[in-house]
Each structure stands twice: as C-alpha cells, then as structure tokens.
Design an enzyme around this catalytic site. Structure first.
Site, PDB file in Angstrom:
ATOM      1  N   ASP A   1      79.073  53.037 160.476  1.00 43.64           N
ATOM      2  CA  ASP A   1      77.862  53.256 160.787  1.00 43.64           C
ATOM      3  C   ASP A   1      77.392  54.501 160.100  1.00 43.64           C
ATOM      4  OD1 ASP A   1      79.246  54.874 162.491  1.00 43.64           O
ATOM      5  OD2 ASP A   1      78.052  54.144 164.432  1.00 43.64           O
TER       6      ASP A   1
HETATM    7  C1  LAN Z   1      82.323  60.459 167.156  1.00 40.85           C
HETATM    8  C2  LAN Z   1      81.003  60.915 166.747  1.00 40.85           C
HETATM    9  C3  LAN Z   1      80.273  60.185 166.006  1.00 40.85           C
HETATM   10  C4  LAN Z   1      80.444  58.692 166.424  1.00 40.85           C
HETATM   11  C5  LAN Z   1      79.457  57.560 165.878  1.00 40.85           C
HETATM   12  C6  LAN Z   1      79.082  57.707 164.423  1.00 40.85           C
HETATM   13  C7  LAN Z   1      78.065  58.064 166.411  1.00 40.85           C
HETATM   14  C8  LAN Z   1      79.872  56.355 166.432  1.00 40.85           C
HETATM   15  O1  LAN Z   1      78.920  55.397 166.189  1.00 40.85           O
HETATM   16  C9  LAN Z   1      81.046  55.877 165.906  1.00 40.85           C
HETATM   17  C10 LAN Z   1      82.219  56.966 166.634  1.00 40.85           C
HETATM   18  C11 LAN Z   1      81.843  58.263 166.163  1.00 40.85           C
HETATM   19  C12 LAN Z   1      82.466  58.501 164.867  1.00 40.85           C
HETATM   20  C13 LAN Z   1      82.692  59.366 166.984  1.00 40.85           C
HETATM   21  C14 LAN Z   1      83.980  58.792 167.604  1.00 40.85           C
HETATM   22  C15 LAN Z   1      84.700  59.714 168.651  1.00 40.85           C
HETATM   23  C16 LAN Z   1      84.503  61.346 168.023  1.00 40.85           C
HETATM   24  C17 LAN Z   1      85.267  61.555 167.117  1.00 40.85           C
HETATM   25  C18 LAN Z   1      82.969  61.455 168.329  1.00 40.85           C
HETATM   26  C19 LAN Z   1      82.184  61.102 169.637  1.00 40.85           C
HETATM   27  C20 LAN Z   1      82.715  62.971 168.041  1.00 40.85           C
HETATM   28  C21 LAN Z   1      84.099  63.677 169.068  1.00 40.85           C
HETATM   29  C22 LAN Z   1      85.008  62.196 169.414  1.00 40.85           C
HETATM   30  C23 LAN Z   1      86.448  62.870 169.287  1.00 40.85           C
HETATM   31  C24 LAN Z   1      87.309  61.645 169.576  1.00 40.85           C
HETATM   32  C25 LAN Z   1      86.333  64.060 170.150  1.00 40.85           C
HETATM   33  C26 LAN Z   1      87.867  64.689 170.235  1.00 40.85           C
HETATM   34  C27 LAN Z   1      88.397  64.023 171.529  1.00 40.85           C
HETATM   35  C28 LAN Z   1      89.517  63.135 171.486  1.00 40.85           C
HETATM   36  C29 LAN Z   1      89.774  62.126 172.828  1.00 40.85           C
HETATM   37  C30 LAN Z   1      90.309  62.989 170.173  1.00 40.85           C
END
Ligand code: LAN
Length: 740
Positions: free
Chosen positions: A462
C-alpha cells in the site's frame, strides 16, 4: 539520507524565550497528563514557530455557521494548508511523532547497557527526557501499558521498571515503588510475556531456563513447500515476525547475557515477590498475567515448547547449534546491510545490534548500528520515546499530496506540493536488495515505495500504491508549479511490484505475498499480539492497490492493460468477500471500522460502483451514517481493534475518524442521497480547527497486530484537509468528478 529524522541535544539552541516556552509546554503536558495521553508534537511546532507566525493564511475567526458556503470552507482550507506547510522539512517530507508502543525503548536501553554503550547514545539530557516520558505515561495504578493509552500490563510495567532503574532512578523512588507493587500484586515478573522474558534474560535478571525455547535450528529446516515441514520455515512468516525471531533466536541460542553488575544484581531481587534463587523457572515459562493475555497459547504450542525445551540439552554446544547460529548471523548481516543499519523495525533493529555485538563486541557491524539508533528516537513534550519505525515519511507525504491537491488551491499550495514531489521522487526504491533475493526470502523491491525512506527500503504494497497515486496526482499538475513528473518507466516498475503482490485469494498483504496458512497462527508465542505469523490479505492494502491501478490506467491505458483488468477483478472479489454483514470492514492498521470503510468504499468506488448501483456500498454507507454523533462528527475508540466490535469514543468526536467517514460517504456518492450528514461533519471539522490552522491531537489512530496502538501525528492535518477539500468541490461546488 533523505527523510532522516534525528533529534540533537543543543542546550544553547533557540532563544531564551523559546527554551522557556519548551519548558512550559512540557510542564503543561505533565499537569494535564490524565486528560490527554498525547503529545501534540508541540516541540516540533515550536521549532517552526517563526514560519508559523509569518504564514499568509489563517482560518476565519468567529463562529462557524451551520451551513457554510464554499468560500468559508476555502478559508479554512487555506489556513490549514499554510499551517501544515510550516512543518514541512527541506527535503519535502512532513515529520511527526510516530510513538505509542511502550515496549520499545526498554529493549534499546537494555541492549545499550549490555553492550556498555548506554552513555554513548544517552546523554544526561536523553536520560532526563526518557524518564520524563516514563513519569508521564505511568498509569494511575502504578503500572505501564502496552501502549500509551492502554491499561497496565506486566510487559509494560516490568520492562519500563527495569529501564527506569538502568537510567538511574533509585528503587525507592515513587515511580519504582508503585510499579513494583503493581508487579508483586500479580505474582511478579515471571508473569511477563515471552518478549518480556527475553529482555529480562538478556539483562541477566531472569533465567534463560524460564523461557520457552527460540530454537535457532528452525532456520535450517527445508524451505520447499513440497516437503510439508517447509510450510513451517521462518522464510514463510510475516517479515516482521521473521525478522524479530531471527536475532532473538541467535541471542537465545548463544544465551547472550549482560555481565552482572551491582545494579543488575539489585534488579534481580526487586522483580519478584520471592528471593531470586527460589523462582521456579520451569513453571515460569508459561506464566502470563491476565492483563497481558490477548492470544493465549493453544495446547499444541505448550507441548511443542516442552519438547524443544528438552531438546536444548542436546542442542546447546552441538555442531548443529553452531551451524544454526552461523545461518542466523548471515541473515542478520544481510538485513543490516540492505537497510543501511536502519532495519525493518524498532525491535529487530535493537536485537540485530545486540547480535552483532555478541558476535564481535565493538566490531564494525556494531559500530555501524550505533548512529542509526537516533533514527528511531523522538522528542516531544511528553519526553523521549522510541518510535515504531524510523518514521512514517513517505506514507504521510503521499497522503498529504493527495489531500492538498484535492483542495485545488494551487496558488496557496504550489510550493508545498513541489517540495513533497521531491520527496516522493527521492524515496522510491530504484534498486533491488542484494541478490539472490530468494536465498534471503525477500520480495522484489525495485519500483516500490517504502513506508519511511529509501535508506530503509523495504517495499510495501500500500505504500507503493499511495506513492504511485501521489506521483500520478502530481503528474497532472503544471510542471512550472510542482516540478517535473517521475518518468513513466519508474511508474511501470511500481505497477510491476503492485501486480506481484496479488495473493491467491485475490487480495494483497503488506510486504510480501501470503506464504503459508492461517493455521500456523497456533504457533504464535507472543501473548500480546494477534495474527503475526503470516502476512495476510488486508482490505486496506488491497483497496490501495485497486485505487492505484485504476488511477494508473487512466493515465497509461496501454500499459499491461489486460493484466491490470484481471488483477482488479480478483481484488474486487476479495474486498467484497471480507465485508461484514453490517456493511463495514475491519481495519488492521488504523482505528478501525471507520478506517477500513474508507478503504473498502474507495476501492469499490474506483471500480465504478456507487451508492445508486451497489448494494454493498449502500450497506457500508448505512453503517457509517448510523455511527455519526450529536456533535456532527465520528469518534471510534481503539477498543474496536482489539474487540473487533465497533466502540464509540467517550467525549468529543475525533477529527480523523470524521474525515475518514466523510471521505467514504463521498466516495460512494452519498451526498446525492443526503448531503446533510456531510455538511454536519464538515462543520464539526471546521469548529475543531485551531486559530493557527492546526487541529488538536486526539486519541490514538493507528494499530498493529490487533492489540498495540501507534500514533500517526500527521493524520490530524492530512485527513481534515482532504475531507474538507473534497466536500467543498463535490458537495458545495457540485463538481461531478474530481480528478486532481
Ligand atoms: C506498520 C506501519 C505501516 C503499516 C501500513 C503501511 C499503514 C499498513 O497499511 C501495512 C502495515 C504497516 C507497514 C505496518 C506493519 C506493522 C508495523 C511495522 C507498523 C504498524 C509500524 C510498527 C509495526 C511493527 C510490527 C512494530 C514492531 C513490533 C513488532 C510486533 C515486531
């Protein structure tokens, strides 16, 4: 380095008045901390104070009329855009607080302490601000949550307690006393979640025998799916899960532990209600406080961990273990090199750094990690935090472009769009990660857009789609104003990536394709997180790909037309298949049904469906209309995400939810049926706007893994601008179709 965000401590920065103002903002936050758990990113605004004072437009003063005309809305928009532009950085991106999770900074502090590098990264000012953050986010009952809005958990409390001690807070300080009481009343730190157990074991204040094994040998399993067992290979896991368990299993396999110090010896005795020597570690493996338990272990998992626990006796020190550890390290170095030591996220960043240190204390890899720690730290008036990523730069900037362009007020926004265009151009990933991709389980990235910066570089379905839409939006605007368009070849590369993301079910997942089955979730050992093992198709990702492909084919009708048409058909079917009976969609990355309805509705609308001709969209509109509140806005609580049931916010409606709901309703053409809810929503947004043109930071808007919330500070500017701009043109000026 474009998009890099770091805070530096400079005691002489700014005027004495600005320094006093910063202190006042901090004190104000602390005094009001029970009312709003959020920083309004006021320090960032203070940095831009001169620009904010000099800006040309402000929203009109005086009460907002109940039936505002287009001119009135335009004035609010000009005020909003001029304000938001003041926050834009030289490289074109919009910075903002991306904090929220409370379990990140402690891991960093434990690692730096273990590696003897704490004082290298944390100046006395850093420590002071980190402790301020802890004081501000300790709950009334003495515990700490999983995230800033959440109730106390053992995971939050145990880790933040330890961090407070490592940063120099004495055990008798009220913060520590209250946190300890919270833990002891619930059996003590053996009831912390598995990730908490890991961190405590690294510090040497918890026994490795109290951990369910993180057997590194899993990396040596066959990967081929025809072997059957190949479906369990970590290469098939969701990349975030895989990249966290990779260095975790290295550290576990090596039992990498901090050398004992008087402080760690003291902490050992503080965490448990019984003397450290009397803890039953085998029982501790499966203990978890009820406050933390979101995904309880199924029985098969307990059996599996028991067997692997026994196997440790044989594996430790064996040649197999050595081979497994070497394999892990190979993948860790690959990840570090290919992200320029930023790494995919805050957790693997820190554990990879620890693994590099364990492999070679003070070695080159560890040294390269250190400066990149700053990419994750953020300072706001609530203190210093570790962010959930190295920022949300590209994501926010692409939304900002679409929102601001939609307002159509190019005389106000031209310069801002030109700068944002530069950022979009500079952050597209133009090279693949190092070959061979498949040996490192990596998806293609050339042509993709990342979530943050090119340095980070992991491709996302996305983010690629929003980046592409931003580029396509800008390509339609006059070059003299917004700068040269990105070349068609680079857009083709992006389309190639987007098409590659389609799963067998027709939908799109986040970074990669779905590589295994949902049932693997029974192996999810992280008690606080749901659905982390596999990368699933999501309505948000799928809809973003649909809208991007639709915009693309309007401008480039000849390029891969048949494939795009076929892909859209399958993506549409997927979105329809996961709509709920009540007309809503469940949101996995934003709060929650409102967010997902915006995606569901825009995805179907881009394919030509409307309220008038599509029953699914009528149901979605009815769902949203039903959720509008007396103040004219929408307000959804984060509880929706964990409970999977719509939950209203207490108090005022939320500007971000309101904007999403309005955008969804307008996308399906609801204004033709009944413009009244939209008018009331627009009035709510204008009434909430501040004299500066900013909007207030309200409750948290982002989520991951069902249960952990994350702040998107830019949303409060982007989405009201987008919704008001769309409302003005579509509803008040009656434009039929809005192109730019
Ligand atoms: C994110 C941030 C962006 C987000 C979007 C692009 C908004 C979404 O549409 C797809 C998933 C994604 C890329 C995403 C996945 C999970 C993330 C990376 C996070 C929410 C930012 C932090 C999170 C990450 C997993 C945090 C660390 C914690 C763990 C459990 C490893």
């Amino acid at each position: 380095n474009k998009g890099r965000q770091t805070w530096e401590y400079d005691p002489a920065a700014g005027t004495p008045e600005q320094r006093a103002e910063a202190e006042r903002l901090r004190e104000e936050f602390t005094a009001n901390k029970d009312k709003h758990h959020h920083s309004g990113d006021e320090l960032l605004r203070l940095q831009s104070a001169d620009r904010i004072r000099a800006k040309k437009h402000s929203p009109p003063s005086g009460p907002v009329p109940d039936a505002p005309d287009a001119e009135r809305v335009e004035e609010h928009l000009k005020g909003a855009i001029s304000f938001y532009e003041c926050l834009q950085q030289e490289d074109g991106h919009f910075p903002g607080d991306y904090g929220g999770p409370m379990f990140l900074l402690p891991g960093l502090v434990i690692t730096l302490y273990t590696c003897g590098a704490l004082d290298q990264i944390f100046s006395p000012a850093h420590k002071k601000e980190a402790l301020r953050y802890l004081h501000n986010h300790q709950n009334e009952d003495g515990g700490f949550g999983l995230h800033i809005e959440g109730g106390s958990t053992m995971f939050g409390t145990g880790l933040n307690y330890v961090m407070a001690r490592l940063l120099g807070l004495a055990a008798e300080e009220p913060l520590c006393v209250k946190a300890r009481e919270w833990m002891h009343a619930r059996g003590g730190a053996t009831y912390i979640t598995s990730w908490g157990k890991f961190w405590l074991a690294v510090l040497g204040v918890y026994s490795w025998d109290g951990m369910n094994p993180l057997t590194p040998e899993m990396w040596l399993l066959p990967h081929n799916k025809w072997t059957g067992i190949g479906m369990l290979h970590p290469g098939r896991f969701w990349c975030h899960c895989r990249m966290v368990y990779l260095p975790m299993s290295y550290v576990y396999g090596k039992r990498g532990t901090c050398q004992e110090t008087p402080l760690t010896a003291a902490i050992r005795q503080e965490l448990y209600p019984m003397p450290y020597g009397r803890v039953d570690w085998n029982a501790a493996r499966n203990q978890c406080a009820k406050e933390d338990l979101y995904y309880p272990h199924p029985l098969v998992q307990d059996i599996l961990w028991w067997a692997l626990y026994k196997a440790e006796n044989v594996l430790q020190g064996s040649w197999l273990r050595r081979a497994a550890l070497a394999e892990c390290m190979k993948h860790i170095h690959y990840e570090d090199e290919n992200t320029r030591y930023v790494d995919i996220g805050p957790v693997n960043k820190v554990i990879n750094m620890l693994a590099c240190w364990l492999e070679e204390p003070g070695g080159k890899a560890f040294q390269k990690h250190l400066p990149r720690v700053h990419d994750y730290l953020w300072v706001a008036e609530d203190g210093l935090k570790m962010q959930g990523y190295n920022g949300s730069q590209l994501w926010d900037t692409s939304f900002a472009v679409q929102a601001i362009a939609e307002a159509g007020l190019l005389q106000v926004s031209g310069h801002c769009l030109r700068k944002a265009h530069e950022y979009v151009e500079q952050s597209q990933v133009i090279e693949e990660a190092a070959a061979p991709l498949s040996a490192y389980y990596r998806h293609i990235s050339k042509g993709a857009w990342p979530f943050s910066s090119r340095d980070h570089g992991w491709p996302i379905s996305d983010c690629s789609s929003e980046g592409l839409k931003a580029a396509l939006t800008l390509a339609l605007l006059p070059e003299e104003l917004v700068g040269p368009a990105i070349s068609p070849e680079r857009l083709y590369d992006c389309v190639n990536v987007i098409l590659s993301y389609q799963n067998r079910d027709g939908g799109m997942a986040t970074y990669e394709n779905t590589r295994s089955f949902h049932w693997l979730e029974i192996l999810n050992p992280a008690e606080t997180f749901g659905d982390i093992i596999v990368d699933y198709s999501y309505v948000e990702c799928t809809s973003a790909c649909i809208t991007a492909l639709c915009s693309f084919r309007k401008q480039h009708p000849g390029h891969r037309a048949a494939e795009i048409a076929a892909s859209l058909k399958r993506a549409e079917a997927f979105i329809r298949s996961i709509q709920r009976k009540d007309g809503s969609w469940y949101g996995s990355w934003g709060v929650c049904f409102t967010y997902a309805c915006w995606f569901g509705a825009t995805g179907l609308a881009a394919l030509g469906h409307t309220y008038a001709n599509d029953e699914a969209l009528r149901r979605c509109a009815a769902f949203l209309a039903d959720k509008q509140r007396a103040d004219g806005g929408w307000g959804e609580s984060y509880l929706s995400c964990q409970d999977k049931v719509y939950s209203h916010l207490e108090g005022d409606s939320h500007v971000v939810n309101t904007a999403w709901a309005m955008l969804a309703l307008m996308a399906v053409g609801y204004h033709k049926v009944d413009p009244e809810p939209l008018r009331r929503g627009a009035v709510f947004l204008m009434r909430m706007q501040q004299p500066s043109g900013d909007w207030p930071q309200q409750h948290i808007s982002g989520v991951f893994n069902r249960n952990c919330m994350i702040t998107y500070a830019n949303y409060r500017n982007i989405f009201p601008i987008w919704a008001l701009g769309h409302f003005r043109r579509l509803v008040l000026l009656g434009e039929e179709e809005i192109k730019i």
